[in-house]
Write a protein that holds these residues in place. Structure first.
Motif, PDB file in Angstrom:
ATOM      1  N   LEU A   1       0.833  -1.199   0.000  1.00  0.00           N
ATOM      2  CA  LEU A   1       0.000   0.000   0.000  1.00  0.00           C
ATOM      3  C   LEU A   1       0.870   1.253   0.000  1.00  0.00           C
ATOM      4  O   LEU A   1       0.680   2.153  -0.823  1.00  0.00           O
ATOM      5  N   TYR A   2       1.850   1.332   0.893  1.00  0.00           N
ATOM      6  CA  TYR A   2       2.686   2.524   0.967  1.00  0.00           C
ATOM      7  C   TYR A   2       3.566   2.670  -0.280  1.00  0.00           C
ATOM      8  O   TYR A   2       3.830   3.790  -0.725  1.00  0.00           O
ATOM      9  N   ALA A   3       3.993   1.569  -0.877  1.00  0.00           N
ATOM     10  CA  ALA A   3       4.738   1.652  -2.137  1.00  0.00           C
ATOM     11  C   ALA A   3       3.841   2.200  -3.239  1.00  0.00           C
ATOM     12  O   ALA A   3       4.271   3.031  -4.057  1.00  0.00           O
ATOM     13  N   ALA A   4       2.584   1.757  -3.270  1.00  0.00           N
ATOM     14  CA  ALA A   4       1.637   2.262  -4.269  1.00  0.00           C
ATOM     15  C   ALA A   4       1.341   3.737  -4.046  1.00  0.00           C
ATOM     16  O   ALA A   4       1.225   4.507  -5.003  1.00  0.00           O
ATOM     17  N   VAL A   5       1.221   4.157  -2.791  1.00  0.00           N
ATOM     18  CA  VAL A   5       0.991   5.574  -2.483  1.00  0.00           C
ATOM     19  C   VAL A   5       2.158   6.415  -3.005  1.00  0.00           C
ATOM     20  O   VAL A   5       1.951   7.493  -3.561  1.00  0.00           O
ATOM     21  N   ASP A   6       3.380   5.902  -2.857  1.00  0.00           N
ATOM     22  CA  ASP A   6       4.555   6.643  -3.314  1.00  0.00           C
ATOM     23  C   ASP A   6       4.580   6.830  -4.829  1.00  0.00           C
ATOM     24  O   ASP A   6       5.297   7.693  -5.332  1.00  0.00           O
ATOM     25  N   GLU A   7       3.800   6.048  -5.566  1.00  0.00           N
ATOM     26  CA  GLU A   7       3.757   6.156  -7.025  1.00  0.00           C
ATOM     27  C   GLU A   7       2.648   7.085  -7.523  1.00  0.00           C
ATOM     28  O   GLU A   7       2.543   7.333  -8.718  1.00  0.00           O
ATOM     29  N   LEU A   8       1.831   7.585  -6.624  1.00  0.00           N
ATOM     30  CA  LEU A   8       0.739   8.482  -7.013  1.00  0.00           C
ATOM     31  C   LEU A   8       1.290   9.846  -7.432  1.00  0.00           C
ATOM     32  O   LEU A   8       2.383  10.229  -7.014  1.00  0.00           O
ATOM     33  N   PRO A   9       0.507  10.607  -8.205  1.00  0.00           N
ATOM     34  CA  PRO A   9       0.903  11.999  -8.486  1.00  0.00           C
ATOM     35  C   PRO A   9       1.040  12.771  -7.172  1.00  0.00           C
ATOM     36  O   PRO A   9       0.385  12.422  -6.174  1.00  0.00           O
ATOM     37  N   PRO A  10       1.860  13.813  -7.137  1.00  0.00           N
ATOM     38  CA  PRO A  10       2.192  14.494  -5.875  1.00  0.00           C
ATOM     39  C   PRO A  10       0.998  14.913  -5.004  1.00  0.00           C
ATOM     40  O   PRO A  10       1.012  14.663  -3.806  1.00  0.00           O
ATOM     41  N   LYS A  11      -0.009  15.543  -5.579  1.00  0.00           N
ATOM     42  CA  LYS A  11      -1.142  16.000  -4.756  1.00  0.00           C
ATOM     43  C   LYS A  11      -1.918  14.812  -4.198  1.00  0.00           C
ATOM     44  O   LYS A  11      -2.309  14.814  -3.032  1.00  0.00           O
ATOM     45  N   GLN A  12      -2.150  13.794  -5.021  1.00  0.00           N
ATOM     46  CA  GLN A  12      -2.859  12.607  -4.539  1.00  0.00           C
ATOM     47  C   GLN A  12      -2.045  11.913  -3.460  1.00  0.00           C
ATOM     48  O   GLN A  12      -2.583  11.451  -2.459  1.00  0.00           O
ATOM     49  N   GLN A  13      -0.736  11.845  -3.657  1.00  0.00           N
ATOM     50  CA  GLN A  13       0.148  11.216  -2.677  1.00  0.00           C
ATOM     51  C   GLN A  13       0.075  11.948  -1.341  1.00  0.00           C
ATOM     52  O   GLN A  13      -0.067  11.312  -0.280  1.00  0.00           O
ATOM     53  N   MET A  14       0.135  13.269  -1.386  1.00  0.00           N
ATOM     54  CA  MET A  14       0.097  14.068  -0.160  1.00  0.00           C
ATOM     55  C   MET A  14      -1.218  13.835   0.583  1.00  0.00           C
ATOM     56  O   MET A  14      -1.223  13.555   1.785  1.00  0.00           O
ATOM     57  N   VAL A  15      -2.343  13.914  -0.138  1.00  0.00           N
ATOM     58  CA  VAL A  15      -3.651  13.740   0.495  1.00  0.00           C
ATOM     59  C   VAL A  15      -3.806  12.303   0.999  1.00  0.00           C
ATOM     60  O   VAL A  15      -4.287  12.080   2.120  1.00  0.00           O
ATOM     61  N   ALA A  16      -3.368  11.327   0.221  1.00  0.00           N
ATOM     62  CA  ALA A  16      -3.489   9.927   0.633  1.00  0.00           C
ATOM     63  C   ALA A  16      -2.689   9.648   1.905  1.00  0.00           C
ATOM     64  O   ALA A  16      -3.178   8.978   2.817  1.00  0.00           O
TER      65      ALA A  16
ATOM     66  N   CYS B   1     -11.004  18.465   7.026  1.00  0.00           N
ATOM     67  CA  CYS B   1     -10.819  19.868   7.426  1.00  0.00           C
ATOM     68  C   CYS B   1      -9.361  20.146   7.782  1.00  0.00           C
ATOM     69  O   CYS B   1      -8.845  21.235   7.505  1.00  0.00           O
ATOM     70  N   GLU B   2      -8.667  19.183   8.366  1.00  0.00           N
ATOM     71  CA  GLU B   2      -7.253  19.364   8.700  1.00  0.00           C
ATOM     72  C   GLU B   2      -6.401  19.378   7.428  1.00  0.00           C
ATOM     73  O   GLU B   2      -5.467  20.177   7.318  1.00  0.00           O
ATOM     74  N   ILE B   3      -6.729  18.515   6.484  1.00  0.00           N
ATOM     75  CA  ILE B   3      -5.985  18.459   5.225  1.00  0.00           C
ATOM     76  C   ILE B   3      -6.124  19.778   4.478  1.00  0.00           C
ATOM     77  O   ILE B   3      -5.152  20.312   3.944  1.00  0.00           O
ATOM     78  N   VAL B   4      -7.324  20.324   4.458  1.00  0.00           N
ATOM     79  CA  VAL B   4      -7.570  21.601   3.782  1.00  0.00           C
ATOM     80  C   VAL B   4      -6.733  22.707   4.421  1.00  0.00           C
ATOM     81  O   VAL B   4      -6.089  23.496   3.728  1.00  0.00           O
ATOM     82  N   LYS B   5      -6.696  22.757   5.752  1.00  0.00           N
ATOM     83  CA  LYS B   5      -5.919  23.792   6.452  1.00  0.00           C
ATOM     84  C   LYS B   5      -4.428  23.653   6.184  1.00  0.00           C
ATOM     85  O   LYS B   5      -3.733  24.634   5.954  1.00  0.00           O
ATOM     86  N   VAL B   6      -3.934  22.429   6.236  1.00  0.00           N
ATOM     87  CA  VAL B   6      -2.498  22.196   6.106  1.00  0.00           C
ATOM     88  C   VAL B   6      -2.011  22.416   4.678  1.00  0.00           C
ATOM     89  O   VAL B   6      -0.967  23.017   4.462  1.00  0.00           O
TER      90      VAL B   6
ATOM     91  N   ALA C   1     -10.969  20.117  -3.968  1.00  0.00           N
ATOM     92  CA  ALA C   1      -9.706  19.580  -4.490  1.00  0.00           C
ATOM     93  C   ALA C   1      -9.174  18.464  -3.593  1.00  0.00           C
ATOM     94  O   ALA C   1      -8.693  17.433  -4.087  1.00  0.00           O
ATOM     95  N   ALA C   2      -9.263  18.639  -2.278  1.00  0.00           N
ATOM     96  CA  ALA C   2      -8.801  17.594  -1.358  1.00  0.00           C
ATOM     97  C   ALA C   2      -9.627  16.320  -1.532  1.00  0.00           C
ATOM     98  O   ALA C   2      -9.078  15.220  -1.623  1.00  0.00           O
TER      99      ALA C   2
END
Length: 189
Positions: free
Chosen positions: A133-148, A158-163, A170-171
């Motif tokens: 799972l974490y290897a697959a997350v690392d292959e996501l596009p940057p924004k998707q990776q960050m949110v995931a 709400c925390e993701i939006v603030k940070v 978009a989140a």
């Protein structure tokens, strides 16, 4: 000239880029919490590591502010990017821990009695799935990776939006597409 504390972010950034260290105080007060919350999320609740990561991000920001260019999302997005880099650096230096110490339960560190082989096999399977799972997350596009990563670390929308400075839409969209991509990658593997 107005007091530095009362200037808008763009003016503070311009002053900081011109070499004013005084401009960093208000910028720090504006974004320190968001940078720390992001660092806390990516360090999976390890407060000491989060403090290190956030501190290093701010030091990096002071050194590199002259290179900052707003590409959407404002300064907070850039600062979170610096924190993300510092978190990766931190964990590459300290690879001896699979998980940050801050989230370990007392039972994880206490001596455990010998478990039957089925538990060992199940534990290995769970560890293997987590690694995939974490290897697959690392292959996501940057924004998707960050949110995931933030969602997997237990952060709420709400925390993701603030940070991150992303809009709620978009989140949510990035999380939706990240889930679809992860499902496709993990089912295909």
């Amino acid at each position: 000239m107005p007091r530095v504390d009362t200037l808008p972010e763009s003016s503070l950034v311009a002053l900081a880029k011109a070499g004013s260290r005084e401009a960093f105080g208000p910028l720090y007060r504006l974004y320190a919490r968001q940078v720390y919350l992001y660092a806390l999320a990516v360090t999976r609740g390890d407060q000491a590591a989060a403090e290190d990561v956030a501190s290093e991000a701010w030091i990096d920001a002071m050194r590199r502010i002259d290179r900052y260019e707003d590409q959407g999302g404002g300064l907070v997005r850039w600062l979170v990017g610096l924190a993300r880099y510092q978190a990766m650096t931190h964990y590459n230096r300290n690879r001896r821990h699979e998980l940050p110490v801050g989230i370990m339960r007392d039972s994880d560190t206490a001596e455990q009695p010998e478990q039957p082989a089925e538990n060992d096999a199940a534990s290995r399977r769970r560890d293997e799935l987590r690694a995939r799972l974490y290897a697959a997350v690392d292959e996501l596009p940057p924004k998707q990776q960050m949110v995931a990563k933030m969602r997997l670390d237990g952060m709420r929308d709400c925390e993701i939006v603030k940070v991150t400075g992303l809009s709620q839409k978009a989140a949510s969209s990035n999380w939706y597409y990240a889930q679809r991509s992860l499902q496709n990658r993990l089912v295909a593997a």
